[in-house]
Design a protein around this motif. Structure first.
Motif, PDB file in Angstrom:
ATOM      1  N   ASN A  28       0.804  -1.216   0.000  1.00 56.18           N
ATOM      2  CA  ASN A  28       0.000   0.000   0.000  1.00 56.18           C
ATOM      3  C   ASN A  28       0.841   1.272   0.000  1.00 56.18           C
ATOM      4  OD1 ASN A  28       0.889  -0.439   2.580  1.00 56.18           O
ATOM      5  ND2 ASN A  28      -1.000   0.165   3.569  1.00 56.18           N
ATOM      6  N   THR A  29       2.118   1.180   0.349  1.00 53.83           N
ATOM      7  CA  THR A  29       2.976   2.367   0.350  1.00 53.83           C
ATOM      8  C   THR A  29       3.770   2.528  -0.942  1.00 53.83           C
ATOM      9  OG1 THR A  29       4.765   1.138   1.433  1.00 53.83           O
ATOM     10  CG2 THR A  29       3.205   2.311   2.860  1.00 53.83           C
ATOM     11  N   MET A  30       3.661   1.558  -1.845  1.00 57.40           N
ATOM     12  CA  MET A  30       4.381   1.634  -3.116  1.00 57.40           C
ATOM     13  C   MET A  30       3.735   2.657  -4.041  1.00 57.40           C
ATOM     14  SD  MET A  30       5.087  -2.252  -4.272  1.00 57.40           S
ATOM     15  CE  MET A  30       6.165  -3.331  -3.406  1.00 57.40           C
ATOM     16  N   SER A  31       4.554   3.246  -4.861  1.00 57.36           N
ATOM     17  CA  SER A  31       4.032   4.141  -5.891  1.00 57.36           C
ATOM     18  C   SER A  31       3.381   3.298  -6.984  1.00 57.36           C
ATOM     19  CB  SER A  31       5.163   4.980  -6.478  1.00 57.36           C
ATOM     20  OG  SER A  31       6.049   4.155  -7.202  1.00 57.36           O
ATOM     21  N   PRO A  32       2.510   3.888  -7.784  1.00 60.30           N
ATOM     22  CA  PRO A  32       1.883   3.120  -8.873  1.00 60.30           C
ATOM     23  C   PRO A  32       2.897   2.501  -9.835  1.00 60.30           C
ATOM     24  CG  PRO A  32       0.716   5.169  -8.535  1.00 60.30           C
ATOM     25  CD  PRO A  32       1.939   5.217  -7.666  1.00 60.30           C
ATOM     26  N   GLU A  33       4.035   3.170 -10.033  1.00 61.92           N
ATOM     27  CA  GLU A  33       5.078   2.618 -10.908  1.00 61.92           C
ATOM     28  C   GLU A  33       5.684   1.351 -10.301  1.00 61.92           C
ATOM     29  OE1 GLU A  33       5.400   5.964  -9.790  1.00 61.92           O
ATOM     30  OE2 GLU A  33       4.274   6.710 -11.520  1.00 61.92           O
ATOM     31  N   GLU A  34       5.914   1.372  -8.995  1.00 61.63           N
ATOM     32  CA  GLU A  34       6.464   0.198  -8.313  1.00 61.63           C
ATOM     33  C   GLU A  34       5.441  -0.943  -8.274  1.00 61.63           C
ATOM     34  OE1 GLU A  34       7.588   1.669  -4.496  1.00 61.63           O
ATOM     35  OE2 GLU A  34       9.546   2.335  -5.174  1.00 61.63           O
ATOM     36  N   LYS A  35       4.173  -0.599  -8.065  1.00 62.11           N
ATOM     37  CA  LYS A  35       3.126  -1.617  -8.040  1.00 62.11           C
ATOM     38  C   LYS A  35       3.011  -2.324  -9.387  1.00 62.11           C
ATOM     39  CE  LYS A  35       0.179   0.367  -4.473  1.00 62.11           C
ATOM     40  NZ  LYS A  35      -1.154   0.920  -4.161  1.00 62.11           N
ATOM     41  N   ALA A  36       3.266  -1.593 -10.457  1.00 59.37           N
ATOM     42  CA  ALA A  36       3.172  -2.175 -11.801  1.00 59.37           C
ATOM     43  C   ALA A  36       4.257  -3.218 -12.046  1.00 59.37           C
ATOM     44  CB  ALA A  36       3.252  -1.071 -12.846  1.00 59.37           C
ATOM     45  N   LYS A  37       5.317  -3.217 -11.253  1.00 57.13           N
ATOM     46  CA  LYS A  37       6.422  -4.163 -11.428  1.00 57.13           C
ATOM     47  C   LYS A  37       6.104  -5.545 -10.854  1.00 57.13           C
ATOM     48  CE  LYS A  37       9.978  -0.590 -11.177  1.00 57.13           C
ATOM     49  NZ  LYS A  37      11.113  -0.098 -10.374  1.00 57.13           N
ATOM     50  N   TYR A  38       5.056  -5.648 -10.046  1.00 59.21           N
ATOM     51  CA  TYR A  38       4.737  -6.902  -9.360  1.00 59.21           C
ATOM     52  C   TYR A  38       3.457  -7.512  -9.907  1.00 59.21           C
ATOM     53  CZ  TYR A  38       8.304  -5.728  -5.960  1.00 59.21           C
ATOM     54  OH  TYR A  38       9.495  -5.436  -5.375  1.00 59.21           O
ATOM     55  N   ASN A  39       3.415  -8.827  -9.949  1.00 57.91           N
ATOM     56  CA  ASN A  39       2.210  -9.552 -10.342  1.00 57.91           C
ATOM     57  C   ASN A  39       1.398  -9.810  -9.076  1.00 57.91           C
ATOM     58  OD1 ASN A  39       0.243 -11.246 -11.288  1.00 57.91           O
ATOM     59  ND2 ASN A  39       1.648 -12.449 -12.561  1.00 57.91           N
ATOM     60  N   ILE A  40       0.554  -8.855  -8.740  1.00 59.60           N
ATOM     61  CA  ILE A  40      -0.162  -8.907  -7.465  1.00 59.60           C
ATOM     62  C   ILE A  40      -1.155 -10.066  -7.411  1.00 59.60           C
ATOM     63  CG2 ILE A  40      -1.965  -7.279  -8.136  1.00 59.60           C
ATOM     64  CD1 ILE A  40      -0.246  -7.599  -4.686  1.00 59.60           C
ATOM     65  N   GLU A  41      -1.667 -10.507  -8.534  1.00 61.10           N
ATOM     66  CA  GLU A  41      -2.596 -11.636  -8.537  1.00 61.10           C
ATOM     67  C   GLU A  41      -1.909 -12.911  -8.054  1.00 61.10           C
ATOM     68  OE1 GLU A  41      -5.887 -11.922  -9.110  1.00 61.10           O
ATOM     69  OE2 GLU A  41      -5.983  -9.732  -9.238  1.00 61.10           O
ATOM     70  N   LYS A  42      -0.686 -13.131  -8.525  1.00 58.13           N
ATOM     71  CA  LYS A  42       0.057 -14.320  -8.075  1.00 58.13           C
ATOM     72  C   LYS A  42       0.470 -14.201  -6.616  1.00 58.13           C
ATOM     73  CE  LYS A  42       1.933 -16.075 -12.403  1.00 58.13           C
ATOM     74  NZ  LYS A  42       3.168 -16.443 -13.108  1.00 58.13           N
ATOM     75  N   ILE A  43       0.827 -12.995  -6.185  1.00 54.80           N
ATOM     76  CA  ILE A  43       1.194 -12.790  -4.780  1.00 54.80           C
ATOM     77  C   ILE A  43      -0.023 -13.024  -3.895  1.00 54.80           C
ATOM     78  CG2 ILE A  43       1.946 -11.074  -3.090  1.00 54.80           C
ATOM     79  CD1 ILE A  43       3.717  -9.870  -5.299  1.00 54.80           C
TER      80      ILE A  43
END
Length: 100
Positions: A28-43
């Motif tokens: 929740n503290t990541m910037s939108p650019e950093e969030k885009a680097k992760y596959n949140i569905e798999k996490i």
């Protein structure tokens, strides 16, 4: 013990199916650019699976403790489930496997 297991199951389902990704520490503290680097569905799937596995471990130890009438098994099972599950969750979720 049963409350803890139920809580783990509910948190796992909330993260995966309720898309409550803000429950994941640091996300929740990541910037939108950093969030885009992760596959949140798999996490989120990893979080759900590990939380349910920890809950099952707690419930199995509770069942054995009740069946054998040895209360120490409950405590050992709960701590073992958490002490194995959390490091696994932290290590796996921070691995390169979940980056895009």
């Amino acid at each position: 013990m049963i409350f803890t297991a139920t809580l783990f199951i509910l948190i796992g389902i909330a993260i995966k199916h309720g898309k409550m990704y803000n429950l994941i520490a640091g996300y929740n503290t990541m910037s939108p650019e950093e969030k885009a680097k992760y596959n949140i569905e798999k996490i989120a799937t990893l979080f759900r699976n590990v939380m349910i596995a920890m809950a099952v471990g707690i419930l199995v130890s509770y069942g054995f403790a009740s069946w054998l009438n040895i209360p120490k098994i409950k405590v050992f099972g709960m701590f073992a489930s958490i002490l194995i599950g959390l490091p696994y969750l932290l290590i796996m979720s921070n691995s390169k496997k979940y980056r895009k």
